[in-house]
Design an enzyme around this catalytic site. Sequence first.
Site, PDB file in Angstrom:
ATOM      1  N   ARG A  51       0.797  -1.230   0.000  1.00 53.68           N
ATOM      2  CA  ARG A  51       0.000   0.000   0.000  1.00 53.68           C
ATOM      3  C   ARG A  51       0.826   1.275   0.000  1.00 53.68           C
ATOM      4  O   ARG A  51       0.577   2.192  -0.784  1.00 53.68           O
ATOM      5  CB  ARG A  51      -0.915   0.065   1.247  1.00 53.68           C
ATOM      6  CG  ARG A  51      -2.222  -0.609   1.101  1.00 53.68           C
ATOM      7  CD  ARG A  51      -2.594  -1.223   2.424  1.00 53.68           C
ATOM      8  NE  ARG A  51      -1.595  -2.215   2.748  1.00 53.68           N
ATOM      9  CZ  ARG A  51      -1.672  -3.477   2.328  1.00 53.68           C
ATOM     10  NH1 ARG A  51      -2.701  -3.873   1.655  1.00 53.68           N
ATOM     11  NH2 ARG A  51      -0.717  -4.346   2.610  1.00 53.68           N
ATOM     12  N   THR A  52       1.762   1.381   0.918  1.00 58.80           N
ATOM     13  CA  THR A  52       2.406   2.676   1.115  1.00 58.80           C
ATOM     14  C   THR A  52       3.218   3.075  -0.114  1.00 58.80           C
ATOM     15  O   THR A  52       3.151   4.210  -0.579  1.00 58.80           O
ATOM     16  CB  THR A  52       3.281   2.640   2.388  1.00 58.80           C
ATOM     17  OG1 THR A  52       2.514   2.072   3.438  1.00 58.80           O
ATOM     18  CG2 THR A  52       3.726   4.026   2.776  1.00 58.80           C
ATOM     19  N   LYS A  80      25.269  -3.048  -0.982  1.00 56.73           N
ATOM     20  CA  LYS A  80      26.740  -3.006  -1.098  1.00 56.73           C
ATOM     21  C   LYS A  80      27.339  -2.191   0.039  1.00 56.73           C
ATOM     22  O   LYS A  80      28.533  -1.935   0.078  1.00 56.73           O
ATOM     23  CB  LYS A  80      27.132  -2.352  -2.428  1.00 56.73           C
ATOM     24  CG  LYS A  80      26.580  -3.031  -3.646  1.00 56.73           C
ATOM     25  CD  LYS A  80      26.883  -2.176  -4.880  1.00 56.73           C
ATOM     26  CE  LYS A  80      25.962  -2.520  -6.024  1.00 56.73           C
ATOM     27  NZ  LYS A  80      25.945  -1.463  -7.043  1.00 56.73           N
ATOM     28  N   ARG A 101      10.856   4.162   3.330  1.00 56.97           N
ATOM     29  CA  ARG A 101      10.547   3.198   4.401  1.00 56.97           C
ATOM     30  C   ARG A 101      11.826   2.476   4.763  1.00 56.97           C
ATOM     31  O   ARG A 101      12.601   2.080   3.880  1.00 56.97           O
ATOM     32  CB  ARG A 101       9.499   2.186   3.943  1.00 56.97           C
ATOM     33  CG  ARG A 101       9.340   1.049   4.944  1.00 56.97           C
ATOM     34  CD  ARG A 101       8.163   0.182   4.660  1.00 56.97           C
ATOM     35  NE  ARG A 101       6.918   0.866   4.960  1.00 56.97           N
ATOM     36  CZ  ARG A 101       5.732   0.276   4.928  1.00 56.97           C
ATOM     37  NH1 ARG A 101       5.636  -0.997   4.625  1.00 56.97           N
ATOM     38  NH2 ARG A 101       4.639   0.946   5.204  1.00 56.97           N
ATOM     39  N   HIS A 129       4.510   6.012  11.456  1.00 63.76           N
ATOM     40  CA  HIS A 129       4.029   5.788  10.079  1.00 63.76           C
ATOM     41  C   HIS A 129       3.050   6.926   9.782  1.00 63.76           C
ATOM     42  O   HIS A 129       1.833   6.728   9.703  1.00 63.76           O
ATOM     43  CB  HIS A 129       3.342   4.421   9.994  1.00 63.76           C
ATOM     44  CG  HIS A 129       3.084   3.925   8.606  1.00 63.76           C
ATOM     45  ND1 HIS A 129       3.136   4.745   7.492  1.00 63.76           N
ATOM     46  CD2 HIS A 129       2.755   2.689   8.143  1.00 63.76           C
ATOM     47  CE1 HIS A 129       2.859   4.014   6.420  1.00 63.76           C
ATOM     48  NE2 HIS A 129       2.623   2.771   6.783  1.00 63.76           N
TER      49      HIS A 129
HETATM   50  N1   CP Z   1      -0.448  -0.032   5.751  1.00 67.75           N
HETATM   51  C1   CP Z   1       0.775  -0.288   5.252  1.00 67.75           C
HETATM   52  O1   CP Z   1       1.771   0.309   5.653  1.00 67.75           O
HETATM   53  O2   CP Z   1       0.806  -1.290   4.315  1.00 67.75           O
HETATM   54  P1   CP Z   1       2.105  -1.726   3.512  1.00 67.75           P
HETATM   55  O3   CP Z   1       3.051  -2.355   4.508  1.00 67.75           O
HETATM   56  O4   CP Z   1       1.624  -2.695   2.481  1.00 67.75           O
HETATM   57  O5   CP Z   1       2.715  -0.502   2.925  1.00 67.75           O
END
Ligand code: CP
Length: 306
Positions: A51-52, A80, A101, A129
């Site tokens: 999703r993110t 590396k 992320r 998040h």
């Molecule tokens: N909600 C969320 O962070 O989903 P993902 O880990 O798929 O990005």
Amino acid sequence: MRHLLSPLDFSVEELDTLLNLASDIEANPEKYAHACEGKKLATLFYEPSTRTRLSHEAAMLNLGGSVMGFASEDSSSASKGESVADTIRVISCYADICAMRHPKEGAPMVACMHSSIPVINAGDGGHQHPTQTLTDLMTIRSLKGRLDHMTIGLCGDLKFGRTVHSLIHALVRYPGIRFVLISPEELRLPDYIRHDVLDMNDIPYKEVVRLEDALPELDILYMTRVQKERFFNEEDYVRMKDFYILDKEKMAMAPEEMYVLHPLPRVNEIAVEVDDDPRAAYFRQVQYGVYVRMALILTLLDIHVD
Ligand code: CP
């Protein structure tokens, strides 16, 4: 230049403006279809995501911009030994904005210190998040018409669940918010949030182990999965993973107006039979995530559409 590392990077007023913009995008998507023409988003994902990453990319594409990036540490030069600081210096030469992320708490903060483009924290370890929080706020506001005077149940892995940590930080700024923290003893909310955020702000909350004990009093139930990737041993994960399963029988104990949110991915904590319940809002939440990230990209790039 602004970044988004934590939901607290925006004041309540700024959040209101951003959510209003997201609602306008939802209502008038064509108005924004060329707003980011010529702009590039880089997605730097050192940890798995569906999703993110893809919602940031969808958001930029919906705005007429372009996207680039990597989806795992293995497919980047981090494998590396390249540092986050060096990587972001390089990405700053290629893109106008980036979403990162990383499994290590604080990595997006390090990126900000070396970046000449806005950095969006797309999830850092068990810490924060913030774009999920923006998604959750837009979902709650759209479904309930407000962000204040509500009892919010947070259920599951409250120890490692960064979406829960970010959502608490954001919601305590609204009046009349009360939390019911639903978790097994081993996965309770960390002290640094319970004491430093809830107690310090005089936010009413209670902790329960049984979901059934909380359901009748909730306006929102925020379910979370047990975060397998943050456990130190498989045995503990297996013991915890099916602790909560929301099914039709439990939904019968909940108020008619109680919506169920989940940041997803779902594992077993919500039975598929609940998906048809009109109170199941987790797939609508995914769609709100695109609108709110479009609004975020416009805000951080300081692009205004008349
Ligand atoms: N909600 C969320 O962070 O989903 P993902 O880990 O798929 O990005």
